[in-house]
Write a protein that holds these residues in place. Structure first.
Motif, mmCIF file in Angstrom:
data_model
loop_
_atom_site.group_PDB
_atom_site.id
_atom_site.type_symbol
_atom_site.label_atom_id
_atom_site.label_comp_id
_atom_site.label_asym_id
_atom_site.label_seq_id
_atom_site.Cartn_x
_atom_site.Cartn_y
_atom_site.Cartn_z
ATOM 1 N N VAL A 18 0.856 -1.189 0.000
ATOM 2 C CA VAL A 18 0.000 0.000 0.000
ATOM 3 C C VAL A 18 0.893 1.240 0.000
ATOM 4 C CG1 VAL A 18 -1.736 1.319 1.292
ATOM 5 C CG2 VAL A 18 -1.849 -1.189 1.230
ATOM 6 N N ARG A 19 0.536 2.211 -0.825
ATOM 7 C CA ARG A 19 1.221 3.501 -0.844
ATOM 8 C C ARG A 19 0.201 4.594 -0.546
ATOM 9 N NH1 ARG A 19 4.512 4.631 -6.155
ATOM 10 N NH2 ARG A 19 5.600 2.813 -5.283
ATOM 11 N N ASN A 20 0.615 5.571 0.242
ATOM 12 C CA ASN A 20 -0.249 6.697 0.600
ATOM 13 C C ASN A 20 0.443 7.997 0.233
ATOM 14 O OD1 ASN A 20 -0.832 8.488 3.627
ATOM 15 N ND2 ASN A 20 -2.267 8.376 1.936
ATOM 16 N N LYS A 21 -0.303 8.919 -0.374
ATOM 17 C CA LYS A 21 0.158 10.279 -0.597
ATOM 18 C C LYS A 21 -0.935 11.235 -0.132
ATOM 19 C CE LYS A 21 3.636 9.918 -4.235
ATOM 20 N NZ LYS A 21 4.054 10.380 -5.590
ATOM 21 N N ARG A 22 -0.488 12.342 0.449
ATOM 22 C CA ARG A 22 -1.423 13.368 0.943
ATOM 23 C C ARG A 22 -0.680 14.689 1.030
ATOM 24 N NH1 ARG A 22 0.782 10.727 5.151
ATOM 25 N NH2 ARG A 22 1.449 11.944 6.965
ATOM 26 N N PRO A 23 -1.394 15.815 1.071
ATOM 27 C CA PRO A 23 -0.715 17.098 1.262
ATOM 28 C C PRO A 23 0.036 17.112 2.593
ATOM 29 C CG PRO A 23 -2.978 17.430 0.540
ATOM 30 C CD PRO A 23 -2.848 15.975 0.870
ATOM 31 N N ALA A 24 1.226 17.679 2.593
ATOM 32 C CA ALA A 24 2.046 17.703 3.802
ATOM 33 C C ALA A 24 1.372 18.455 4.942
ATOM 34 C CB ALA A 24 3.404 18.317 3.488
ATOM 35 N N ASP A 25 0.513 19.421 4.601
ATOM 36 C CA ASP A 25 -0.144 20.217 5.638
ATOM 37 C C ASP A 25 -1.521 19.682 6.007
ATOM 38 O OD1 ASP A 25 -1.415 20.817 3.279
ATOM 39 O OD2 ASP A 25 -1.210 22.996 3.447
ATOM 40 N N MET A 26 -1.870 18.486 5.565
ATOM 41 C CA MET A 26 -3.192 17.919 5.837
ATOM 42 C C MET A 26 -3.225 17.343 7.254
ATOM 43 S SD MET A 26 -5.240 15.133 3.500
ATOM 44 C CE MET A 26 -7.027 15.100 3.480
ATOM 45 N N THR A 27 -4.133 17.823 8.066
ATOM 46 C CA THR A 27 -4.245 17.353 9.451
ATOM 47 C C THR A 27 -5.616 16.787 9.785
ATOM 48 O OG1 THR A 27 -4.810 19.602 10.170
ATOM 49 C CG2 THR A 27 -2.484 18.951 10.282
ATOM 50 N N ASN A 28 -6.636 17.119 8.986
ATOM 51 C CA ASN A 28 -7.982 16.596 9.203
ATOM 52 C C ASN A 28 -8.347 15.637 8.080
ATOM 53 O OD1 ASN A 28 -8.550 18.181 11.558
ATOM 54 N ND2 ASN A 28 -8.836 19.963 10.230
ATOM 55 N N PHE A 29 -8.909 14.496 8.447
ATOM 56 C CA PHE A 29 -9.218 13.454 7.477
ATOM 57 C C PHE A 29 -10.712 13.154 7.503
ATOM 58 C CE2 PHE A 29 -4.873 13.032 8.896
ATOM 59 C CZ PHE A 29 -4.184 12.963 7.695
ATOM 60 N N SER A 30 -11.263 12.934 6.307
ATOM 61 C CA SER A 30 -12.696 12.667 6.190
ATOM 62 C C SER A 30 -12.936 11.636 5.100
ATOM 63 C CB SER A 30 -13.458 13.956 5.849
ATOM 64 O OG SER A 30 -13.117 14.396 4.532
ATOM 65 N N SER A 31 -14.091 11.002 5.148
ATOM 66 C CA SER A 31 -14.463 10.044 4.111
ATOM 67 C C SER A 31 -14.482 10.694 2.736
ATOM 68 C CB SER A 31 -15.840 9.440 4.415
ATOM 69 O OG SER A 31 -15.816 8.691 5.613
ATOM 70 N N ALA A 32 -15.002 11.906 2.656
ATOM 71 C CA ALA A 32 -15.145 12.592 1.372
ATOM 72 C C ALA A 32 -13.800 12.864 0.717
ATOM 73 C CB ALA A 32 -15.912 13.896 1.557
ATOM 74 N N LYS A 33 -12.727 12.967 1.516
ATOM 75 C CA LYS A 33 -11.411 13.312 0.986
ATOM 76 C C LYS A 33 -10.430 12.141 1.058
ATOM 77 C CE LYS A 33 -11.999 17.770 0.032
ATOM 78 N NZ LYS A 33 -11.709 18.365 -1.298
ATOM 79 N N THR A 34 -10.944 10.921 1.071
ATOM 80 C CA THR A 34 -10.101 9.720 1.118
ATOM 81 C C THR A 34 -10.376 8.871 -0.110
ATOM 82 O OG1 THR A 34 -10.226 9.747 3.539
ATOM 83 C CG2 THR A 34 -9.436 7.718 2.503
#
Length: 349
Positions: free
Chosen positions: A48-64
């Motif tokens: 599994v590989r994950n990428k996300r914005p470095a400044d992302m601190t809040n996670f939600s279903s809509a943005k996963t």
């Protein structure tokens, strides 16, 4: 290549392999990458590989988002292939998403079952759609636990669209939206993924020249030269074939791919049978494909679309001048933007 620098374990059995910050791209937003091994069935570790914005601190279903590949090639060398400085995975992450890809068992950086160490004719096909769903569910559960989200957006290519349709029909409570790129449905024409005459063996081998020929199937000769920018096919082929060291040692080099998908094609969609209930899919659905796609021709999406009777809303988009592999062609941004619009829209309208 996976780093040999192992670090901490997450949630006990999940092994985290690497963590790094990717360079800034268009828009200047830095992306962080992490890699993991997630246990599926006994003896199977899914990459599994994950990428996300470095400044992302809040996670939600809509943005996963979770992406899965097709019948022959892994996710890691197409969805996250750096072409002109950016992959599709980068593009989604830079739009504010927590994005994951997985390589199914037998593909890419995931566990290659022991059947792949024996001559192909000694064992029956393996890594079929139901096994693939177990790999997908293991990763969905990993993401849900890791981020504290209830659902994820599922994004799939080719055979992956069959996996994700079936999975969603059984697990709507875990799925935010379903985006199907080159969707699979009942086949009315010959498949381009074949294992040859006779009984279907455990796996098949593909040469680079075969891959290029299949890619360009159905493209007019006067359109072929401009379809794939210079060096892009070679970059993809190198990254993909290097995931199979045994295959790279052959002359000429080959890539091994499990034949579970071939067996399922013969048993199910090549035989007029869909083993899942499409009416049980109850999330928003996007169908998107390119006009020169001979692997999953237009009639598949056109026949599937009206059967999605319980999707809250649905959309079908056909993109001009592209093949089954438009993800790595000059018109790839048409695909990226179409899927991004779907992801960005509210789930409930």
């Amino acid at each position: 290549m996976l780093s040999s620098m192992l670090r901490v374990c997450l949630a006990g059995a999940v092994l985290a392999l690497t963590a790094c910050a990717a360079p800034q791209g268009a828009g200047g937003r830095q992306v962080v990458m992490e890699e993991f091994r997630v246990p599926s069935d006994p003896g199977i570790q899914v990459y599994v590989r994950n990428k996300r914005p470095a400044d992302m601190t809040n996670f939600s279903s809509a943005k996963t988002v979770l992406y899965v590949h097709g019948a022959t090639y892994p996710s890691s060398t197409a969805f996250d292939l750096q072409l002109d400085g950016m992959s599709w995975m980068d593009y989604i992450a830079r739009n504010g998403y927590d994005v994951y890809l997985l390589d199914l068992r037998g593909y890419g950086h995931s566990t290659r079952p022991p059947q792949m160490d024996r001559p192909a004719g000694e064992n029956p096909p393996f890594a079929g759609t139901e096994e693939a769903m177990r790999d997908v569910d293991a990763v969905v559960e990993f993401i849900r636990k890791r981020r504290g989200v209830d659902k994820v957006n599922l994004l799939a290519w080719s055979w992956g669209t069959a996996i994700m349709q079936w999975y969603t029909s059984l697990n709507n409570h875990k799925v935010e939206k379903l985006a199907l790129y080159a969707p699979v449905w009942i086949r009315q024409s010959a498949s381009l993924v074949q294992a040859g005459p006779g009984p279907t063996p455990a796996y098949r081998t593909v040469r680079m020249s075969d891959a290029k020929g299949r890619w360009l199937t159905g493209v007019a000769p006067d359109k072929q030269a401009a379809l794939i920018p210079a060096g892009w096919f070679e970059a993809w082929a190198k990254a993909t074939f290097e995931t199979d060291p045994w295959g790279m040692a052959q002359n000429p080099p080959v890539l091994r791919a499990p034949n579970g998908v071939v067996a399922d094609g013969l048993r199910y969609w090549g035989n007029g049978i869909i083993p899942w209930k499409v009416e049980d899919i109850r999330v928003p659905v996007l169908l998107v494909k390119a006009e020169w796609d001979m692997d999953t021709p237009s009639y598949m999406a056109q026949n599937l679309f009206p059967k999605l009777v319980n999707a809250p809303w649905k959309r079908y988009v056909e993109l001009g001048e592209g093949t089954h592999s438009i993800i790595m062609e000059r018109n790839r941004m048409d695909l990226f933007r179409t899927v991004q619009q779907f992801l960005d829209e509210p789930r409930v309208r």
